[in-house]
Design a protein around this motif. Structure first.
Motif, PDB file in Angstrom:
ATOM      1  N   PRO A   3       0.826  -1.216   0.000  1.00  0.00           N
ATOM      2  CA  PRO A   3       0.000   0.000   0.000  1.00  0.00           C
ATOM      3  C   PRO A   3       0.858   1.264   0.000  1.00  0.00           C
ATOM      4  O   PRO A   3       1.841   1.351   0.745  1.00  0.00           O
ATOM      5  N   ALA A   4       0.498   2.231  -0.847  1.00  0.00           N
ATOM      6  CA  ALA A   4       1.226   3.502  -0.884  1.00  0.00           C
ATOM      7  C   ALA A   4       1.036   4.224   0.443  1.00  0.00           C
ATOM      8  O   ALA A   4      -0.091   4.421   0.899  1.00  0.00           O
ATOM      9  N   ALA A   5       2.137   4.624   1.043  1.00  0.00           N
ATOM     10  CA  ALA A   5       2.089   5.254   2.363  1.00  0.00           C
ATOM     11  C   ALA A   5       3.391   6.006   2.597  1.00  0.00           C
ATOM     12  O   ALA A   5       4.371   5.816   1.876  1.00  0.00           O
ATOM     13  N   PRO A   6       3.425   6.906   3.591  1.00  0.00           N
ATOM     14  CA  PRO A   6       4.684   7.575   3.924  1.00  0.00           C
ATOM     15  C   PRO A   6       5.759   6.555   4.269  1.00  0.00           C
ATOM     16  O   PRO A   6       5.464   5.470   4.786  1.00  0.00           O
ATOM     17  N   LYS A   7       7.020   6.911   3.981  1.00  0.00           N
ATOM     18  CA  LYS A   7       8.113   5.985   4.245  1.00  0.00           C
ATOM     19  C   LYS A   7       8.146   5.593   5.725  1.00  0.00           C
ATOM     20  O   LYS A   7       7.861   6.407   6.608  1.00  0.00           O
ATOM     21  N   GLY A   8       8.475   4.363   5.977  1.00  0.00           N
ATOM     22  CA  GLY A   8       8.570   3.852   7.340  1.00  0.00           C
ATOM     23  C   GLY A   8       7.263   3.349   7.904  1.00  0.00           C
ATOM     24  O   GLY A   8       7.249   2.718   8.968  1.00  0.00           O
ATOM     25  N   GLN A   9       6.137   3.606   7.199  1.00  0.00           N
ATOM     26  CA  GLN A   9       4.852   3.188   7.746  1.00  0.00           C
ATOM     27  C   GLN A   9       4.560   1.712   7.472  1.00  0.00           C
ATOM     28  O   GLN A   9       4.041   1.005   8.336  1.00  0.00           O
ATOM     29  N   GLU A  10       4.904   1.256   6.276  1.00  0.00           N
ATOM     30  CA  GLU A  10       4.673  -0.155   5.954  1.00  0.00           C
ATOM     31  C   GLU A  10       5.798  -1.008   6.558  1.00  0.00           C
ATOM     32  O   GLU A  10       6.980  -0.728   6.369  1.00  0.00           O
ATOM     33  N   LYS A  11       5.395  -2.052   7.264  1.00  0.00           N
ATOM     34  CA  LYS A  11       6.364  -2.879   7.988  1.00  0.00           C
ATOM     35  C   LYS A  11       6.402  -4.298   7.419  1.00  0.00           C
ATOM     36  O   LYS A  11       5.401  -4.799   6.912  1.00  0.00           O
ATOM     37  N   PHE A  12       7.568  -4.921   7.570  1.00  0.00           N
ATOM     38  CA  PHE A  12       7.774  -6.268   7.037  1.00  0.00           C
ATOM     39  C   PHE A  12       8.547  -7.100   8.063  1.00  0.00           C
ATOM     40  O   PHE A  12       9.587  -6.663   8.569  1.00  0.00           O
ATOM     41  N   ASP A  13       8.029  -8.269   8.357  1.00  0.00           N
ATOM     42  CA  ASP A  13       8.781  -9.223   9.161  1.00  0.00           C
ATOM     43  C   ASP A  13       9.583 -10.115   8.221  1.00  0.00           C
ATOM     44  O   ASP A  13       9.015 -10.801   7.358  1.00  0.00           O
ATOM     45  N   VAL A  14      10.895 -10.087   8.370  1.00  0.00           N
ATOM     46  CA  VAL A  14      11.775 -10.908   7.542  1.00  0.00           C
ATOM     47  C   VAL A  14      12.312 -12.053   8.394  1.00  0.00           C
ATOM     48  O   VAL A  14      12.914 -11.826   9.449  1.00  0.00           O
ATOM     49  N   THR A  15      12.079 -13.277   7.938  1.00  0.00           N
ATOM     50  CA  THR A  15      12.492 -14.469   8.681  1.00  0.00           C
ATOM     51  C   THR A  15      13.611 -15.194   7.947  1.00  0.00           C
ATOM     52  O   THR A  15      13.480 -15.514   6.760  1.00  0.00           O
ATOM     53  N   PHE A  16      14.706 -15.427   8.650  1.00  0.00           N
ATOM     54  CA  PHE A  16      15.806 -16.239   8.138  1.00  0.00           C
ATOM     55  C   PHE A  16      15.755 -17.582   8.859  1.00  0.00           C
ATOM     56  O   PHE A  16      15.786 -17.629  10.092  1.00  0.00           O
ATOM     57  N   SER A  17      15.690 -18.665   8.086  1.00  0.00           N
ATOM     58  CA  SER A  17      15.678 -20.008   8.668  1.00  0.00           C
ATOM     59  C   SER A  17      16.801 -20.831   8.053  1.00  0.00           C
ATOM     60  O   SER A  17      16.952 -20.873   6.822  1.00  0.00           O
ATOM     61  N   ILE A  18      17.585 -21.476   8.889  1.00  0.00           N
ATOM     62  CA  ILE A  18      18.701 -22.302   8.435  1.00  0.00           C
ATOM     63  C   ILE A  18      18.405 -23.741   8.819  1.00  0.00           C
ATOM     64  O   ILE A  18      18.139 -24.030  10.001  1.00  0.00           O
ATOM     65  N   ASP A  19      18.439 -24.636   7.834  1.00  0.00           N
ATOM     66  CA  ASP A  19      18.120 -26.029   8.136  1.00  0.00           C
ATOM     67  C   ASP A  19      19.344 -26.759   8.679  1.00  0.00           C
ATOM     68  O   ASP A  19      20.409 -26.173   8.870  1.00  0.00           O
ATOM     69  N   ILE A  20      19.192 -28.050   8.911  1.00  0.00           N
ATOM     70  CA  ILE A  20      20.238 -28.846   9.556  1.00  0.00           C
ATOM     71  C   ILE A  20      21.507 -28.908   8.715  1.00  0.00           C
ATOM     72  O   ILE A  20      22.595 -29.167   9.225  1.00  0.00           O
ATOM     73  N   ASN A  21      21.368 -28.647   7.397  1.00  0.00           N
ATOM     74  CA  ASN A  21      22.536 -28.645   6.515  1.00  0.00           C
ATOM     75  C   ASN A  21      23.187 -27.269   6.403  1.00  0.00           C
ATOM     76  O   ASN A  21      24.141 -27.098   5.657  1.00  0.00           O
TER      77      ASN A  21
END
Length: 507
Positions: free
Chosen positions: A465-483
């Motif tokens: 959605p178009a909005a002022p900078k910093g308003q739209e938020k994102f959760d970024v998930t890093f997952s590392i497997d057993i390898n």
């Protein structure tokens, strides 16, 4: 009958395979009677050769004899190390969309292979060697890699395993494999253990806490482009200089002469671990000239002293990362073929103030030995009546996202030496007003500037959605497997839109 699970040490110069059965590990000899197999593949007009047969014909078929793929796998063509190696190889390496491939020419036809293709051929040889010994099919394996391999390199090794027809149960760090071997075999190998693993092309240092039931890696460091090949190259350069000055012949552009002289230099390197001087002899090296020179161990040490000393820097860094002093290390283990070099062992012993250096397990076999034990563990086998041998490894480098203008600032999501498997979430924001698409470039490394780190890939979330900078938020998930292989996902909190990647080489 259930398929066996094998352990494979896929090495730069040699590979090794083993299996745990009847309460012990058996390192398996190949059809030539050797327990290590050259990681070499050759092509002629009639057939493909792997291992010893490939090396036997190398001098007469230099351009079609491929080796050192561990130094190419998972790297980009313009990497400094790749460009340096290309100068020393008699075979042709080209760039394909920024990644290196090797080309061969048989029957007038040019064929191109990826490093994964060649590595898969070596792995198939290891697989068939095990099947011949076990007299049954093999499809499950643990394959070892340098602890300091990048995500790209791990992914590429996994792919090579799949191409070889293997179900790769785990990608295991080489020094961790050595720690497992010593932990199971040597009852006194307990406490804080430092593993110094120097093979044909890579150096790894790991610090492991070892108990009767656990191998817990605390820190790792290394160099994926340092090993016995470099020592051989230094002898080769020395001998090329002698040829030019004494015999008045420059062989640097003669592929056949270089291959023949290189073979003798590699042989000399090995022999100098057991004797004080060696003859380097090549009949009719060039223009009918017989090359006959002597190299002494002191000269070999002089040629390589700076490289030898540089191997101590990763040792210091691993100690720093583990937040311990060298006096806190209870045991020091050396593995890998290059660990036989007396000067290296002497330098390491001096660094640890005279502490005993343990080399009782064959250095060429220790990695495959540990991988075989872990393959059995992954298959549910009790190791010497231990039902709960637990291996806890770590990632070698930090992982994160490029942020700010032009994505130049590196924001770490998972820090170096985090335990694997592992997962971490970090929140990010739009950088511009009315931004409707957000890109997430993924990097690996320790520098604050992304340009100095390893780019792993990029993905984008659209429909923001178009909005002022910093308003739209994102959760970024890093997952590392057993390898140790990475998956990254991002979710726009206001819309629920998601995107992500499992890092591979297809970006």
């Amino acid at each position: 009958m259930a398929s066996h699970a094998i352990g494979i040490d896929l090495g730069t110069t040699h590979s090794c395979v083993g299996v745990y059965q009847f309460g012990k590990v058996e390192i398996i000899a190949n059809d030539h009677g050797f327990k290590t197999t050259p990681s070499c593949v050759a092509f002629n007009d009639d057939e493909q050769l792997v291992g010893h047969p490939a090396t036997y014909q190398a001098s007469d078929n230099a351009a079609n004899t491929i080796y050192d793929m561990k130094r190419l796998i998972g790297r980009r063509y313009n990497d400094e190390s790749v460009q340096s190696d290309i100068k020393n190889w008699p075979f042709n390496v080209i760039s394909d969309d920024g990644f290196p491939k090797v080309t061969i020419n048989t029957n007038g036809t040019e064929t191109t292979f990826t490093p994964e293709d060649i590595s898969a051929m070596v792995l198939r040889k290891m697989k068939s060697t095990a099947e011949a010994y076990l007299e049954s099919s093999v499809d499950k394996a643990v394959i070892t890699v340098p602890a300091y391999f990048t995500d790209y390199q791990r992914q590429a090794t996994l792919e090579a395993g799949r191409m070889a027809g293997l179900n790769v149960m785990r990608i295991l760090n080489e020094p961790t494999a050595a720690a497992i071997a010593y932990a199971v075999i040597k009852e006194d190998m307990r406490g804080t253990v430092l593993i110094y693993d120097l093979g044909g092309g890579t150096l790894d240092i790991s610090i492991v806490n070892v108990t009767d039931t656990h191998c817990v890696v605390k820190a790792t460091h290394g160099n994926t482009h340092l090993g016995g090949e470099d020592f051989s190259n230094n002898i080769l350069e020395y001998m090329i200089g002698i040829c030019k000055n004494k015999y008045k012949k420059d062989i640097s552009n003669n592929k056949r002469a270089i291959v023949r002289l290189r073979q003798q230099c590699e042989d000399a390197k090995i022999k100098l671990s057991f004797t004080q001087q060696v003859k380097v002899c090549v009949d009719c090296l060039i223009d009918g000239i017989d090359f006959n020179e002597t190299i002494t161990r002191p000269k070999f040490n002089e040629l390589n002293l700076n490289v030898f000393k540089s191997t101590l820097e990763p040792v210091k860094e691993a100690l720093r990362c583990a937040q311990i002093d060298k006096s806190d290390v209870n045991k020091v283990i050396m593995v890998g073929g290059s660990s036989r070099i007396p000067k290296l062992k002497n330098l390491l012993q001096q660094f640890f103030d005279g502490k005993e250096i343990h080399t009782s397990i064959n250095p060429d076999e220790a990695i495959a030995y540990g991988a075989s034990i872990y393959a059995a563990v992954c298959s549910g086998v009790n190791i010497r009546d231990r039902s709960n041998l637990i291996i806890q490894d770590i990632i070698p480098m930090s992982l994160g996202i490029g942020t700010e203008e032009n994505f130049e600032t590196y924001s770490v999501v998972i820090k170096k030496n985090a335990t694997i498997p592992s997962s971490s979430v970090k929140q990010f924001y739009t950088l511009h007003d009315n931004q409707t698409a957000v890109a997430f470039p993924v990097y690996e490394g320790e520098a604050t500037n992304t340009k100095e780190n390893i780019f792993l890939g990029k993905f984008t979330i659209n429909g923001v959605p178009a909005a002022p900078k910093g308003q739209e938020k994102f959760d970024v998930t890093f997952s590392i497997d057993i390898n140790g292989v990475l998956k990254v996902t991002a979710r726009n909190l206001s819309t629920g839109n998601e995107a992500g990647i499992i890092t591979d080489r297809k970006f």
